[in-house]
Write a protein that holds these residues in place. Structure first.
Motif, PDB file in Angstrom:
ATOM      1  N   LEU A  99      43.141  38.274  37.680  1.00  0.00           N
ATOM      2  CA  LEU A  99      44.144  37.323  37.207  1.00  0.00           C
ATOM      3  C   LEU A  99      44.475  36.293  38.275  1.00  0.00           C
ATOM      4  CD1 LEU A  99      46.303  36.436  35.091  1.00  0.00           C
ATOM      5  CD2 LEU A  99      47.890  37.997  36.287  1.00  0.00           C
ATOM      6  N   PHE A 100      44.640  36.768  39.505  1.00  0.00           N
ATOM      7  CA  PHE A 100      45.127  35.869  40.554  1.00  0.00           C
ATOM      8  C   PHE A 100      44.718  36.402  41.919  1.00  0.00           C
ATOM      9  CE2 PHE A 100      48.281  34.140  43.493  1.00  0.00           C
ATOM     10  CZ  PHE A 100      48.388  32.821  43.065  1.00  0.00           C
ATOM     11  N   ALA A 101      44.146  35.533  42.734  1.00  0.00           N
ATOM     12  CA  ALA A 101      43.797  35.904  44.104  1.00  0.00           C
ATOM     13  C   ALA A 101      43.606  34.633  44.914  1.00  0.00           C
ATOM     14  CB  ALA A 101      42.531  36.762  44.147  1.00  0.00           C
ATOM     15  N   GLN A 102      43.375  34.804  46.189  1.00  0.00           N
ATOM     16  CA  GLN A 102      43.078  33.686  47.077  1.00  0.00           C
ATOM     17  C   GLN A 102      41.738  33.943  47.746  1.00  0.00           C
ATOM     18  OE1 GLN A 102      46.000  32.962  50.188  1.00  0.00           O
ATOM     19  NE2 GLN A 102      45.600  30.767  50.121  1.00  0.00           N
ATOM     20  N   THR A 103      40.956  32.878  47.896  1.00  0.00           N
ATOM     21  CA  THR A 103      39.652  33.006  48.519  1.00  0.00           C
ATOM     22  C   THR A 103      39.478  31.897  49.550  1.00  0.00           C
ATOM     23  OG1 THR A 103      37.281  33.258  48.086  1.00  0.00           O
ATOM     24  CG2 THR A 103      38.449  31.643  46.748  1.00  0.00           C
ATOM     25  N   CYS A 104      38.243  31.670  49.993  1.00  0.00           N
ATOM     26  CA  CYS A 104      37.917  30.675  51.014  1.00  0.00           C
ATOM     27  C   CYS A 104      36.843  29.756  50.446  1.00  0.00           C
ATOM     28  CB  CYS A 104      37.423  31.380  52.271  1.00  0.00           C
ATOM     29  SG  CYS A 104      36.731  30.317  53.552  1.00  0.00           S
ATOM     30  N   TRP A 105      36.836  28.491  50.877  1.00  0.00           N
ATOM     31  CA  TRP A 105      35.843  27.560  50.360  1.00  0.00           C
ATOM     32  C   TRP A 105      34.435  27.857  50.867  1.00  0.00           C
ATOM     33  CZ3 TRP A 105      35.986  24.903  46.178  1.00  0.00           C
ATOM     34  CH2 TRP A 105      37.209  24.522  45.635  1.00  0.00           C
ATOM     35  N   GLY A 106      34.307  28.659  51.924  1.00  0.00           N
ATOM     36  CA  GLY A 106      32.973  29.067  52.347  1.00  0.00           C
ATOM     37  C   GLY A 106      32.264  29.866  51.266  1.00  0.00           C
ATOM     38  N   PRO A 107      32.819  31.012  50.851  1.00  0.00           N
ATOM     39  CA  PRO A 107      32.210  31.763  49.746  1.00  0.00           C
ATOM     40  C   PRO A 107      32.104  30.944  48.457  1.00  0.00           C
ATOM     41  CG  PRO A 107      33.786  33.133  50.907  1.00  0.00           C
ATOM     42  CD  PRO A 107      33.930  31.756  51.474  1.00  0.00           C
ATOM     43  N   MET A 108      33.083  30.077  48.225  1.00  0.00           N
ATOM     44  CA  MET A 108      33.016  29.251  47.008  1.00  0.00           C
ATOM     45  C   MET A 108      31.769  28.383  47.020  1.00  0.00           C
ATOM     46  SD  MET A 108      35.572  29.745  44.840  1.00  0.00           S
ATOM     47  CE  MET A 108      36.029  28.218  44.006  1.00  0.00           C
ATOM     48  N   GLU A 109      31.488  27.755  48.152  1.00  0.00           N
ATOM     49  CA  GLU A 109      30.303  26.895  48.242  1.00  0.00           C
ATOM     50  C   GLU A 109      29.008  27.700  48.202  1.00  0.00           C
ATOM     51  OE1 GLU A 109      30.433  24.321  51.588  1.00  0.00           O
ATOM     52  OE2 GLU A 109      32.254  23.278  50.939  1.00  0.00           O
ATOM     53  N   LEU A 110      29.094  28.968  48.568  1.00  0.00           N
ATOM     54  CA  LEU A 110      27.899  29.810  48.607  1.00  0.00           C
ATOM     55  C   LEU A 110      27.649  30.545  47.294  1.00  0.00           C
ATOM     56  CD1 LEU A 110      28.327  31.219  52.233  1.00  0.00           C
ATOM     57  CD2 LEU A 110      26.671  29.513  51.457  1.00  0.00           C
ATOM     58  N   GLY A 111      28.345  30.155  46.228  1.00  0.00           N
ATOM     59  CA  GLY A 111      28.047  30.715  44.912  1.00  0.00           C
ATOM     60  C   GLY A 111      29.214  31.290  44.146  1.00  0.00           C
ATOM     61  N   VAL A 127      34.324  31.962  39.139  1.00  0.00           N
ATOM     62  CA  VAL A 127      35.787  31.934  39.112  1.00  0.00           C
ATOM     63  C   VAL A 127      36.267  30.539  38.743  1.00  0.00           C
ATOM     64  CG1 VAL A 127      35.952  33.757  40.848  1.00  0.00           C
ATOM     65  CG2 VAL A 127      36.007  31.345  41.571  1.00  0.00           C
ATOM     66  N   GLN A 128      37.567  30.430  38.498  1.00  0.00           N
ATOM     67  CA  GLN A 128      38.209  29.145  38.250  1.00  0.00           C
ATOM     68  C   GLN A 128      39.273  28.908  39.317  1.00  0.00           C
ATOM     69  OE1 GLN A 128      39.069  28.419  33.841  1.00  0.00           O
ATOM     70  NE2 GLN A 128      38.986  30.652  33.875  1.00  0.00           N
ATOM     71  N   VAL A 129      39.273  27.735  39.903  1.00  0.00           N
ATOM     72  CA  VAL A 129      40.311  27.364  40.863  1.00  0.00           C
ATOM     73  C   VAL A 129      41.541  26.918  40.092  1.00  0.00           C
ATOM     74  CG1 VAL A 129      40.953  25.774  42.718  1.00  0.00           C
ATOM     75  CG2 VAL A 129      38.637  26.707  42.619  1.00  0.00           C
ATOM     76  N   ILE A 130      42.708  27.433  40.470  1.00  0.00           N
ATOM     77  CA  ILE A 130      43.941  27.071  39.765  1.00  0.00           C
ATOM     78  C   ILE A 130      44.946  26.369  40.676  1.00  0.00           C
ATOM     79  CG2 ILE A 130      43.760  28.786  37.931  1.00  0.00           C
ATOM     80  CD1 ILE A 130      45.533  30.637  39.540  1.00  0.00           C
ATOM     81  N   GLY A 131      44.655  26.274  41.957  1.00  0.00           N
ATOM     82  CA  GLY A 131      45.578  25.566  42.820  1.00  0.00           C
ATOM     83  C   GLY A 131      45.206  25.673  44.286  1.00  0.00           C
ATOM     84  N   ARG A 173      36.481  33.611  35.880  1.00  0.00           N
ATOM     85  CA  ARG A 173      35.887  32.637  34.971  1.00  0.00           C
ATOM     86  C   ARG A 173      36.223  32.976  33.522  1.00  0.00           C
ATOM     87  NH1 ARG A 173      34.455  27.670  35.484  1.00  0.00           N
ATOM     88  NH2 ARG A 173      33.442  28.182  37.468  1.00  0.00           N
ATOM     89  N   SER A 174      36.394  34.275  33.231  1.00  0.00           N
ATOM     90  CA  SER A 174      36.670  34.716  31.866  1.00  0.00           C
ATOM     91  C   SER A 174      38.141  34.598  31.469  1.00  0.00           C
ATOM     92  CB  SER A 174      36.218  36.164  31.697  1.00  0.00           C
ATOM     93  OG  SER A 174      36.876  37.008  32.635  1.00  0.00           O
ATOM     94  N   THR A 175      39.013  34.243  32.394  1.00  0.00           N
ATOM     95  CA  THR A 175      40.425  34.081  32.042  1.00  0.00           C
ATOM     96  C   THR A 175      40.559  32.976  30.994  1.00  0.00           C
ATOM     97  OG1 THR A 175      41.158  34.752  34.245  1.00  0.00           O
ATOM     98  CG2 THR A 175      42.723  33.511  32.912  1.00  0.00           C
ATOM     99  N   PRO A 176      41.180  33.267  29.856  1.00  0.00           N
ATOM    100  CA  PRO A 176      41.281  32.260  28.785  1.00  0.00           C
ATOM    101  C   PRO A 176      41.998  30.990  29.261  1.00  0.00           C
ATOM    102  CG  PRO A 176      41.880  34.438  27.977  1.00  0.00           C
ATOM    103  CD  PRO A 176      41.782  34.549  29.462  1.00  0.00           C
ATOM    104  N   GLU A 177      41.600  29.864  28.693  1.00  0.00           N
ATOM    105  CA  GLU A 177      42.176  28.574  29.081  1.00  0.00           C
ATOM    106  C   GLU A 177      43.700  28.548  28.947  1.00  0.00           C
ATOM    107  OE1 GLU A 177      41.658  24.612  30.552  1.00  0.00           O
ATOM    108  OE2 GLU A 177      40.280  26.311  30.392  1.00  0.00           O
ATOM    109  N   PRO A 178      44.280  29.083  27.855  1.00  0.00           N
ATOM    110  CA  PRO A 178      45.744  29.060  27.758  1.00  0.00           C
ATOM    111  C   PRO A 178      46.421  29.844  28.880  1.00  0.00           C
ATOM    112  CG  PRO A 178      44.764  29.483  25.612  1.00  0.00           C
ATOM    113  CD  PRO A 178      43.651  29.589  26.616  1.00  0.00           C
ATOM    114  N   VAL A 179      45.832  30.973  29.275  1.00  0.00           N
ATOM    115  CA  VAL A 179      46.401  31.761  30.372  1.00  0.00           C
ATOM    116  C   VAL A 179      46.267  30.997  31.683  1.00  0.00           C
ATOM    117  CG1 VAL A 179      46.204  33.891  31.710  1.00  0.00           C
ATOM    118  CG2 VAL A 179      45.977  33.955  29.216  1.00  0.00           C
ATOM    119  N   LYS A 180      45.099  30.407  31.902  1.00  0.00           N
ATOM    120  CA  LYS A 180      44.906  29.614  33.112  1.00  0.00           C
ATOM    121  C   LYS A 180      45.938  28.494  33.193  1.00  0.00           C
ATOM    122  CE  LYS A 180      41.942  26.165  35.216  1.00  0.00           C
ATOM    123  NZ  LYS A 180      40.800  25.244  35.017  1.00  0.00           N
TER     124      LYS A 180
END
Length: 273
Positions: free
Chosen positions: A88-100, A105-109, A248-255
């Protein structure tokens, strides 16, 4: 029990647990008021993650991470968390994001780093730290440009938290490349496993320099005694900070509800629709 998984692992130092728990409680209660069944507590170890029989799979059915139940229960596999289908909610780093990771996932903020030297809104930079007395201390450039003291860094032992870290490895690599240089300016490189461990290694003389993101550096000055023996000698350029994500599977309304709540709570510098 909630069907969702949530975590805030990136700055969850032992001394910060009560503050991180309070941050999550604020978010959790806001999510629940909007009808989202957020979990009572955040996940801190693999045992806190829901099992995924047969492993975590992508949209095509390919296994991209093991079942959390098969991993050491008292550790936390970041990629298993980030890729979990119930995230539902977590924080990550742009390094792993750029690596695949970004494909799953979907970025929400983007969080706000105004409170930290080296940060401005959604942007953050890394402090280049060395043992005290080995070079002059410097402040963060007001315009956010890199301040890389090549003459001081050349020939030193560079330690970093992980190869996929934007703040600890990739960002400095890119700043050096923009100057016509590379990590080859260092005579040795070693992986410490974490920003705090990098600071300790420098203080103890097992390494000479590291790039520490500005928020982790602020935490080190609060909680890590070894930070007193370490000083800032330069800064990487400012880049987008650690994003908040959902599966990525989180529904658009929830996002969209998540995004709106992050805005209303003042928890982000910018959001993503």
């Amino acid at each position: 029990m909630s069907d969702f998984v949530a975590a805030l692992p990136m700055y969850d130092w032992p001394e910060m647990r009560s503050e991180v728990d309070a941050q999550w409680a604020r978010l959790r209660d806001a999510f629940r008021q909007k009808g989202i069944g957020a979990p009572q507590t955040i996940a801190r170890v693999n045992a806190d993650l829901r099992p995924v029989e047969g492993g975590i799979r992508d949209a095509a059915g390919k296994v991209i991470a093991p079942d959390p139940a098969t991993l050491p229960p008292d550790e936390l596999d970041f990629h298993g968390l980030w890729l979990h289908p119930a995230l539902l909610f977590a924080q990550t780093c742009w390094g792993p994001m750029e690596l695949g990771l970004s494909t799953h996932v979907q970025v929400i903020g983007q969080p706000n780093y105004d409170a930290f030297e080296g940060g401005q809104g959604e942007l953050y930079s890394s402090a280049l730290v060395m043992r005290a007395g080995e070079a002059p201390s410097v402040g963060s450039p007001s315009e956010g440009s890199p301040l890389i003291p090549l003459d001081i860094l050349r020939g030193k032992h560079f330690t970093f938290n992980s190869l996929d870290s934007m703040s600890g490895f990739i960002g400095l690599t890119r700043d050096l490349e923009a100057m016509g240089e590379s990590l080859d300016i260092f005579t040795a490189r070693s992986e410490s496993g974490g920003h705090r461990a990098s600071i300790v290694a420098i203080a103890e003389g097992r390494a000479d320099v590291a790039a520490i993101d500005c928020k982790s550096w602020a935490l080190a000055q609060r909680f890590e005694p070894a930070a007193q023996a370490v000083k800032v000698v330069g800064w990487t350029g400012r880049r987008k900070g650690l994003p908040f994500i959902t599966a990525r599977s989180t529904p658009e309304p929830v996002k969209n509800i998540l995004v709106d709540l992050l805005i209303s709570l003042g928890a982000v510098g910018t959001t993503v629709r």
